[in-house]
Design a protein around this motif. Structure first.
Motif, mmCIF file in Angstrom:
data_model
loop_
_atom_site.group_PDB
_atom_site.id
_atom_site.type_symbol
_atom_site.label_atom_id
_atom_site.label_comp_id
_atom_site.label_asym_id
_atom_site.label_seq_id
_atom_site.Cartn_x
_atom_site.Cartn_y
_atom_site.Cartn_z
ATOM 1 N N PHE A 97 0.821 -1.211 0.000
ATOM 2 C CA PHE A 97 0.000 0.000 0.000
ATOM 3 C C PHE A 97 0.855 1.261 0.000
ATOM 4 O O PHE A 97 1.927 1.295 0.601
ATOM 5 N N ASN A 98 0.345 2.284 -0.666
ATOM 6 C CA ASN A 98 0.886 3.627 -0.539
ATOM 7 C C ASN A 98 0.099 4.382 0.517
ATOM 8 O O ASN A 98 -1.055 4.043 0.818
ATOM 9 N N SER A 99 0.706 5.436 1.058
ATOM 10 C CA SER A 99 0.047 6.191 2.116
ATOM 11 C C SER A 99 0.533 7.631 2.133
ATOM 12 O O SER A 99 1.723 7.888 1.919
ATOM 13 N N VAL A 100 -0.400 8.561 2.331
ATOM 14 C CA VAL A 100 -0.059 9.950 2.631
ATOM 15 C C VAL A 100 -0.939 10.402 3.789
ATOM 16 O O VAL A 100 -2.037 9.866 3.995
ATOM 17 N N THR A 101 -0.455 11.359 4.546
ATOM 18 C CA THR A 101 -1.224 11.893 5.667
ATOM 19 C C THR A 101 -1.901 13.190 5.238
ATOM 20 O O THR A 101 -1.282 14.040 4.595
ATOM 21 N N ALA A 102 -3.191 13.331 5.587
ATOM 22 C CA ALA A 102 -3.930 14.517 5.167
ATOM 23 C C ALA A 102 -5.044 14.817 6.166
ATOM 24 O O ALA A 102 -5.484 13.949 6.921
ATOM 25 N N ARG A 103 -5.487 16.058 6.129
ATOM 26 C CA ARG A 103 -6.531 16.537 7.050
ATOM 27 C C ARG A 103 -7.853 16.633 6.296
ATOM 28 O O ARG A 103 -7.911 17.132 5.171
ATOM 29 N N LEU A 104 -8.942 16.154 6.931
ATOM 30 C CA LEU A 104 -10.264 16.227 6.317
ATOM 31 C C LEU A 104 -10.764 17.670 6.349
ATOM 32 O O LEU A 104 -10.873 18.279 7.420
ATOM 33 N N ILE A 105 -11.071 18.220 5.162
ATOM 34 C CA ILE A 105 -11.510 19.614 5.102
ATOM 35 C C ILE A 105 -12.931 19.770 4.565
ATOM 36 O O ILE A 105 -13.496 20.866 4.593
ATOM 37 N N GLY A 106 -13.546 18.695 4.079
ATOM 38 C CA GLY A 106 -14.903 18.815 3.561
ATOM 39 C C GLY A 106 -15.533 17.470 3.295
ATOM 40 O O GLY A 106 -14.847 16.478 3.031
ATOM 41 N N GLU A 107 -16.863 17.435 3.380
ATOM 42 C CA GLU A 107 -17.602 16.186 3.152
ATOM 43 C C GLU A 107 -18.890 16.521 2.421
ATOM 44 O O GLU A 107 -19.596 17.463 2.772
ATOM 45 N N GLU A 108 -19.184 15.739 1.370
ATOM 46 C CA GLU A 108 -20.373 15.962 0.561
ATOM 47 C C GLU A 108 -21.110 14.634 0.395
ATOM 48 O O GLU A 108 -20.646 13.733 -0.304
ATOM 49 N N PHE A 109 -22.265 14.535 1.047
ATOM 50 C CA PHE A 109 -23.063 13.304 0.982
ATOM 51 C C PHE A 109 -23.968 13.350 -0.241
ATOM 52 O O PHE A 109 -24.756 14.279 -0.413
ATOM 53 N N LEU A 110 -23.847 12.345 -1.115
ATOM 54 C CA LEU A 110 -24.616 12.313 -2.363
ATOM 55 C C LEU A 110 -25.466 11.058 -2.476
ATOM 56 O O LEU A 110 -25.808 10.625 -3.572
ATOM 57 N N GLY A 111 -25.832 10.468 -1.355
ATOM 58 C CA GLY A 111 -26.674 9.276 -1.381
ATOM 59 C C GLY A 111 -25.850 8.012 -1.431
ATOM 60 O O GLY A 111 -25.345 7.541 -0.414
ATOM 61 N N ILE A 112 -25.668 7.458 -2.629
ATOM 62 C CA ILE A 112 -24.942 6.186 -2.732
ATOM 63 C C ILE A 112 -23.443 6.373 -2.552
ATOM 64 O O ILE A 112 -22.721 5.404 -2.318
ATOM 65 N N ILE A 113 -22.952 7.622 -2.705
ATOM 66 C CA ILE A 113 -21.539 7.886 -2.460
ATOM 67 C C ILE A 113 -21.388 9.121 -1.584
ATOM 68 O O ILE A 113 -22.315 9.940 -1.469
ATOM 69 N N THR A 114 -20.224 9.241 -0.973
ATOM 70 C CA THR A 114 -19.849 10.436 -0.229
ATOM 71 C C THR A 114 -18.505 10.921 -0.745
ATOM 72 O O THR A 114 -17.557 10.138 -0.851
ATOM 73 N N ASN A 115 -18.432 12.203 -1.103
ATOM 74 C CA ASN A 115 -17.166 12.814 -1.517
ATOM 75 C C ASN A 115 -16.474 13.400 -0.294
ATOM 76 O O ASN A 115 -17.054 14.239 0.414
ATOM 77 N N LEU A 116 -15.253 12.958 -0.044
ATOM 78 C CA LEU A 116 -14.457 13.469 1.067
ATOM 79 C C LEU A 116 -13.277 14.245 0.494
ATOM 80 O O LEU A 116 -12.576 13.739 -0.387
ATOM 81 N N ARG A 117 -13.055 15.445 1.005
ATOM 82 C CA ARG A 117 -11.953 16.266 0.516
ATOM 83 C C ARG A 117 -10.925 16.448 1.633
ATOM 84 O O ARG A 117 -11.267 16.838 2.754
ATOM 85 N N PHE A 118 -9.679 16.134 1.289
ATOM 86 C CA PHE A 118 -8.569 16.210 2.236
ATOM 87 C C PHE A 118 -7.526 17.190 1.713
ATOM 88 O O PHE A 118 -7.482 17.498 0.511
ATOM 89 N N GLN A 119 -6.658 17.631 2.620
ATOM 90 C CA GLN A 119 -5.512 18.454 2.242
ATOM 91 C C GLN A 119 -4.279 17.893 2.915
ATOM 92 O O GLN A 119 -4.265 17.689 4.135
#
Length: 372
Positions: A307-329
């Motif tokens: 596996f690859n890995s990077v560390t990031a902070r959660l800055i936003g979340e968008e619930f769209l029903g069957i999926i959720t968009n998570l935005r990190f920085q």
């Protein structure tokens, strides 16, 4: 009298096809081979040349250079009405004062089909497209999906060897469009003729076509199956146009027979499979699809060989029903998109918290920087 429709599957070859309009290149030296009976989607943004290519094949646009061959016959100097090519327009272009049956019969009359034969072809067409119950209906009383089937019926009644469809689902609302994608593919396969679909909708192209040609500035950037384009894009333009993607600027810092090490800045590194990169490449674009990434708490042990890995902070979340968009920085200010199922609750996430974003090394895509 009832006849069965007969379609000759013909391949299409475009060689060095170029089109200029008012001195501006619209198609630029395009080569394309389409197999008999194959469904091809021309996918790209407005102005990339996809509709011009369709019009050139239909004979509605004269090429500046190059050759169009259909079924082994050169078409450049053949009049449109002699090319045996059917076309379904974006607006469907049904005659509002004619019934379904009359719309279908119109094309047969224009092709000089004898009256006795027309009726048999009409019955066969209505049966094939399951329009028998609507034969006496007028277009205004039909749904968008029914109007589309009538437009296709009118085109295939003349039994063309190639069917061209210009944005065939764009007039439909999203729900109906989603429902019609599979129906349109099944219909084209049932009819069996070679078909070319123009669209700017990636989902439409991937769902309907056997292969997709992604177009940019009058050229084909890449052609392949939906899986090829999605998992192995050859440039950033294709990667962006077919789905969503996260990017890192990378430099090869080590190689082995199985993998390559990639420096992405600040002493951070990733791995990719050696087969994903040419031996001579050093600077690369490192990419990963957002659905391949999984956020975990930082303390979770990670197998660095898998596996690859990077560390990031959660800055936003968008619930769209069957999926959720998570935005990190991440620590270098790069925004990263993670897409997960609406029911995926393996990790409860909190805005502002830092997480390890992990994904399989096999899901790491590499592209040359000069093809972005």
């Amino acid at each position: 009298m009832t006849l069965s429709l007969s379609f000759k599957k013909r391949g299409i070859t475009l060689t060095g096809l170029s089109v200029e309009l008012q001195g501006k290149p619209i198609l630029d030296n395009v080569d394309l081979e389409i197999l008999p009976g194959e469904i091809i989607a021309l996918l790209g943004p407005s102005g990339c040349g996809k509709t011009t290519m369709l019009r050139a094949i239909a004979g509605l646009q004269r090429p500046t250079a190059g050759e169009i061959v259909v079924g082994g016959q050169a078409m450049n100097d053949v009049a449109p009405y002699r090319r045996n090519v059917g076309m379904v327009f974006q607006s469907y272009a049904l005659f509002p004062h004619m019934t379904v049956a009359e719309n279908i019969l119109f094309g047969l009359k224009m092709h000089g089909v004898a009256p006795a034969e027309r009726q048999g072809i009409l019955e066969a067409t209505l049966s094939m497209l399951e329009l028998g119950s609507l034969r006496d209906a007028y277009p205004a009383r039909l749904s968008g999906g029914q109007q589309q089937r009538v437009a296709i019926a009118r085109s295939i009644a003349t039994q063309p060897s190639v069917l061209l469809l210009d944005e065939p689902l764009s007039a439909l609302d999203k729900k109906l469009k989603d429902d019609m994608r599979n129906e349109l593919r099944n219909l084209l396969k049932k009819v069996g003729m070679t078909a070319i679909i123009v669209t700017h909708d990636q989902e439409e192209a991937l769902a309907i076509a056997d292969r997709v040609a992604v177009m940019e500035n009058g050229r084909i950037a890449q052609i392949g199956t939906g899986g090829d384009l999605y998992h192995h894009p050859n440039c950033r333009f294709v990667a962006d146009f077919v789905g969503y993607m996260n990017y890192f600027d990378g430099r090869v810092s080590g190689r082995s027979d199985r993998s390559v090490d990639l420096d992405i800045g600040r002493d951070r590194s990733l791995k990719a499979r050696a087969a994903a990169i040419a031996p001579s490449q050093d600077d690369v674009i490192v990419a990963v699809r957002p659905e391949a990434i999984r956020p975990v708490v930082n303390a979770t042990p990670i197998d660095r060989e898998a596996f690859n890995s990077v560390t990031a902070r959660l800055i936003g979340e968008e619930f769209l029903g069957i999926i959720t968009n998570l935005r990190f920085q991440d620590d270098e200010g790069r925004e990263l998109l993670v897409i997960r199922s609406g029911h995926d609750n393996r990790t409860q996430l909190r805005a502002g918290e830092r997480y390890a974003l992990i994904w399989p090394i096999d899901a790491t895509i590499l592209m040359p920087t000069d093809a972005s």
